[in-house]
Design a protein around this motif. Structure first.
Motif, PDB file in Angstrom:
ATOM      1  N   PRO A  49       0.848  -1.357  -0.045  1.00 49.47           N
ATOM      2  CA  PRO A  49       0.020  -0.108  -0.110  1.00 49.47           C
ATOM      3  C   PRO A  49       0.985   1.168  -0.045  1.00 49.47           C
ATOM      4  CG  PRO A  49      -0.939  -1.663   1.534  1.00 49.47           C
ATOM      5  CD  PRO A  49       0.437  -2.081   1.171  1.00 49.47           C
ATOM      6  N   LEU A  50       1.994   1.122   0.688  1.00 50.77           N
ATOM      7  CA  LEU A  50       3.059   2.399   0.574  1.00 50.77           C
ATOM      8  C   LEU A  50       4.269   1.867   0.282  1.00 50.77           C
ATOM      9  CD1 LEU A  50       3.381   5.346   1.515  1.00 50.77           C
ATOM     10  CD2 LEU A  50       4.270   4.572   3.666  1.00 50.77           C
ATOM     11  N   PHE A 124      20.691  -7.869 -12.450  1.00 53.32           N
ATOM     12  CA  PHE A 124      19.908  -7.059 -11.579  1.00 53.32           C
ATOM     13  C   PHE A 124      18.646  -6.892 -11.790  1.00 53.32           C
ATOM     14  CE2 PHE A 124      18.589  -2.929 -10.569  1.00 53.32           C
ATOM     15  CZ  PHE A 124      18.580  -2.897  -8.982  1.00 53.32           C
ATOM     16  N   GLU A 125      17.965  -6.930 -13.217  1.00 56.85           N
ATOM     17  CA  GLU A 125      16.663  -6.861 -13.478  1.00 56.85           C
ATOM     18  C   GLU A 125      15.779  -8.141 -12.846  1.00 56.85           C
ATOM     19  OE1 GLU A 125      17.241  -4.103 -17.743  1.00 56.85           O
ATOM     20  OE2 GLU A 125      17.070  -6.452 -17.512  1.00 56.85           O
ATOM     21  N   PHE A 126      16.304  -9.251 -13.286  1.00 55.40           N
ATOM     22  CA  PHE A 126      15.659 -10.537 -12.851  1.00 55.40           C
ATOM     23  C   PHE A 126      15.561 -10.259 -11.344  1.00 55.40           C
ATOM     24  CE2 PHE A 126      15.091 -14.670 -15.070  1.00 55.40           C
ATOM     25  CZ  PHE A 126      14.484 -15.264 -14.043  1.00 55.40           C
ATOM     26  N   GLY A 127      16.732 -10.082 -10.553  1.00 51.80           N
ATOM     27  CA  GLY A 127      16.697 -10.036  -9.133  1.00 51.80           C
ATOM     28  C   GLY A 127      15.825  -9.003  -8.504  1.00 51.80           C
ATOM     29  N   THR A 128      15.625  -7.964  -9.225  1.00 52.17           N
ATOM     30  CA  THR A 128      14.773  -6.881  -8.763  1.00 52.17           C
ATOM     31  C   THR A 128      13.379  -7.350  -8.822  1.00 52.17           C
ATOM     32  OG1 THR A 128      16.339  -5.061  -9.204  1.00 52.17           O
ATOM     33  CG2 THR A 128      14.012  -4.595  -9.242  1.00 52.17           C
ATOM     34  N   LEU A 129      12.852  -7.922 -10.031  1.00 57.65           N
ATOM     35  CA  LEU A 129      11.511  -8.455 -10.069  1.00 57.65           C
ATOM     36  C   LEU A 129      11.122  -9.577  -9.092  1.00 57.65           C
ATOM     37  CD1 LEU A 129      11.333  -8.154 -14.124  1.00 57.65           C
ATOM     38  CD2 LEU A 129       9.941  -6.825 -12.530  1.00 57.65           C
ATOM     39  N   ALA A 130      12.053 -10.402  -8.900  1.00 59.51           N
ATOM     40  CA  ALA A 130      11.980 -11.394  -8.013  1.00 59.51           C
ATOM     41  C   ALA A 130      11.802 -10.940  -6.586  1.00 59.51           C
ATOM     42  CB  ALA A 130      13.173 -12.535  -8.002  1.00 59.51           C
ATOM     43  N   ALA A 131      12.275  -9.905  -6.057  1.00 56.92           N
ATOM     44  CA  ALA A 131      12.311  -9.262  -4.998  1.00 56.92           C
ATOM     45  C   ALA A 131      11.030  -8.780  -4.804  1.00 56.92           C
ATOM     46  CB  ALA A 131      13.493  -8.226  -4.723  1.00 56.92           C
ATOM     47  N   LEU A 132      10.595  -7.850  -5.806  1.00 53.42           N
ATOM     48  CA  LEU A 132       9.358  -7.504  -5.829  1.00 53.42           C
ATOM     49  C   LEU A 132       8.058  -8.504  -5.415  1.00 53.42           C
ATOM     50  CD1 LEU A 132       9.385  -4.917  -8.711  1.00 53.42           C
ATOM     51  CD2 LEU A 132       9.413  -4.421  -6.268  1.00 53.42           C
ATOM     52  N   ALA A 133       8.339  -9.682  -5.983  1.00 53.67           N
ATOM     53  CA  ALA A 133       7.325 -10.608  -5.837  1.00 53.67           C
ATOM     54  C   ALA A 133       7.338 -11.072  -4.439  1.00 53.67           C
ATOM     55  CB  ALA A 133       7.851 -11.809  -6.868  1.00 53.67           C
ATOM     56  N   LEU A 134       8.591 -11.375  -3.960  1.00 53.14           N
ATOM     57  CA  LEU A 134       8.533 -11.859  -2.524  1.00 53.14           C
ATOM     58  C   LEU A 134       7.890 -10.681  -1.598  1.00 53.14           C
ATOM     59  CD1 LEU A 134      12.400 -13.199  -2.566  1.00 53.14           C
ATOM     60  CD2 LEU A 134      10.510 -14.512  -2.217  1.00 53.14           C
ATOM     61  N   ARG A 139       2.664  -9.308   2.035  1.00 49.71           N
ATOM     62  CA  ARG A 139       1.511  -8.506   2.122  1.00 49.71           C
ATOM     63  C   ARG A 139       1.658  -7.585   3.392  1.00 49.71           C
ATOM     64  NH1 ARG A 139      -3.124 -10.383   0.024  1.00 49.71           N
ATOM     65  NH2 ARG A 139      -3.286 -12.468  -0.994  1.00 49.71           N
ATOM     66  N   LEU A 140       2.893  -6.544   3.032  1.00 48.09           N
ATOM     67  CA  LEU A 140       3.400  -5.868   3.901  1.00 48.09           C
ATOM     68  C   LEU A 140       2.651  -4.348   3.977  1.00 48.09           C
ATOM     69  CD1 LEU A 140       7.098  -6.670   2.915  1.00 48.09           C
ATOM     70  CD2 LEU A 140       6.002  -7.086   5.010  1.00 48.09           C
ATOM     71  N   ASP A 141       2.803  -3.669   5.106  1.00 50.09           N
ATOM     72  CA  ASP A 141       2.169  -2.324   5.083  1.00 50.09           C
ATOM     73  C   ASP A 141       2.908  -1.302   4.421  1.00 50.09           C
ATOM     74  OD1 ASP A 141       0.306  -3.096   7.165  1.00 50.09           O
ATOM     75  OD2 ASP A 141       1.886  -2.751   8.694  1.00 50.09           O
TER      76      ASP A 141
END
Length: 423
Positions: A49-50, A124-134, A139-141
């Motif tokens: 959300p933020l 880096f792009e692959f790792g960034t997208l994987a991090a966003l998925a994690l 389900r964080l604030d």
């Protein structure tokens, strides 16, 4: 490993990282088109959300850690993506202050692999997208993203973030960003969003930063104008207009970054008490940033790798440890300003231990030694670990070993020290 063989969700992390290193034509490939395609397919453009995105030449990791620490103290669930790592790849993603497992990362890589289809992604792009998925899966604030390189064309900039932060601006990454500070300011400001808060922690930044904010209609909060901080008698105060926090404890991370973190949190609209700010400042820490790993001898690790960060580090060392003999273990990348970094550290240096790094961007120890005073650096070393061990044999009394120059240098020495302690 044959790059045509695609790992599975159950494959090991080293297998996945080897695959990521070989599927794209170059390690660094700035641009958003390919990342946007995959992020759209995987629905990763709003992982919480933020979302707060932090760019800058120096201080990104520290600012992220300060924001994270205060938010956790205030009871929010928080995820952070940062890079590069020091020892373990899993350091790059933290959820509520903790690393995820290698298995978690492998499953995320598999998720991105299925969504990328025919789109080529850099490591880096692959790792960034994987991090966003994690981070989205958790389900964080709040999610805090550290920009990798530049800003405008960095993979993190595909995210629909709510607050943009620039920590500092200096000449760095000249091979990709050039050596024009106005252009660098423009690239960093490329993370700003129309109608949303944009915070700049650099005093008197290049005019391109405010110019871009005006151009797109971002709300700029500039250090030294909209907010400021001051230090007195071992405490500090922070001010934004009529609002002021005083008697704050000095954090273990750079104070300008703490001031910028507080401005960011005020812009968030989240409920955070003064007590939670104080506790968060006290607890904030980050490996490789003025990190003391031993008392006798005193060993300090800092990833300072350009003149701006090295100058700040030298000031801190001389203030905290005046008149102590400093042994400097240094390993750098050849695309950094080696001469300027060494020059910034010269006022505190007693003896130098130049070390060679590995890889295509690595500077040799001989390359570093050319910039050092002849009598203070008699030897060169094949690795940071070898240089560190040599420094350990030369210290006595109140001497200090300072390890600097690169994430690779700090990571190798930290790993060496941990193994030494375990044995």
């Amino acid at each position: 490993m044959n790059q045509n063989i695609v790992p599975q969700a159950t494959s090991s992390l080293p297998v996945w990282l080897d695959y990521l290193s070989n599927i794209h034509s170059s390690a660094i490939d700035l641009g958003l088109e390919r990342v946007q395609i995959v992020a759209g397919r995987a629905d990763l453009c709003k992982p919480a959300p933020l979302v707060i995105t932090v760019a800058g030449t120096n201080g990104k990791g520290s600012t992220c850690a300060l924001i994270e620490s205060i938010l956790l103290e205030a009871g929010y669930t928080v995820g952070v993506y940062s890079s590069p790592h020091l020892i373990r790849y899993t350091e790059r993603v933290r959820v509520n202050g903790k690393e995820l497992t290698e298995e978690d990362h492998c499953r995320a890589f598999d998720f991105i692999e299925k969504h990328r289809q025919d789109v080529s992604l850099s490591y880096f792009e692959f790792g960034t997208l994987a991090a966003l998925a994690l981070l989205k899966q958790a389900r964080l604030d709040v999610v805090v993203l550290e920009v990798g390189l530049g800003g405008r064309l960095d993979a993190t900039n595909v995210v629909d973030h709510d607050i943009s932060v620039i920590t500092s601006l200096a000449i760095d990454h000249t091979d990709w960003l050039g050596d024009d500070i106005e252009q660098i300011g423009y690239e960093k400001a490329g993370i700003f969003r129309a109608g949303r808060p944009a915070i700049c922690g650099q005093y008197q930044p290049p005019s391109s930063v405010a110019g871009y904010a005006d151009e797109i209609g971002a709300t700029l909060y500039q250090a030294g104008i909209q907010y400021d901080h001051s230090v007195s008698d071992g405490v500090w105060s922070w001010k934004n207009g009529a609002f002021e926090l005083d008697q704050l404890p000095l954090p273990g991370l750079p104070l300008p970054n703490a001031a910028t973190a507080l401005m960011t949190l005020q812009c968030s609209g989240l409920e955070i008490t003064d007590v939670q700010v104080v506790q968060g400042l006290k607890k904030a820490a980050l490996p490789g940033r003025m990190q003391e790993i031993n008392d006798s001898p005193l060993i300090i690790l800092d990833v300072a790798h350009n003149p701006h960060s090295a100058s700040y580090l030298a000031g801190q060392i001389s203030r905290k440890y005046p008149e102590r003999h400093i042994h400097i273990v240094i390993g750098m990348l050849h695309d950094k300003d080696i001469a300027g970094t060494v020059s910034a550290l010269m006022p505190i240096a007693g003896h130098w231990y130049p070390a060679s790094l590995q890889g295509p961007r690595a500077a040799s120890a001989a390359e570093i030694k050319r910039h050092l005073p002849e009598l203070s650096a008699s030897e060169t070393y094949s690795s940071p670990a070898e240089a560190f061990e040599a420094a350990m044999t030369h210290v006595f009394g109140d001497d200090v070993i300072l390890v600097v120059g690169s994430f690779f240098t700090i990571g190798e020495v930290l790993d060496c020290w941990q193994k030494r302690e375990e044995s």
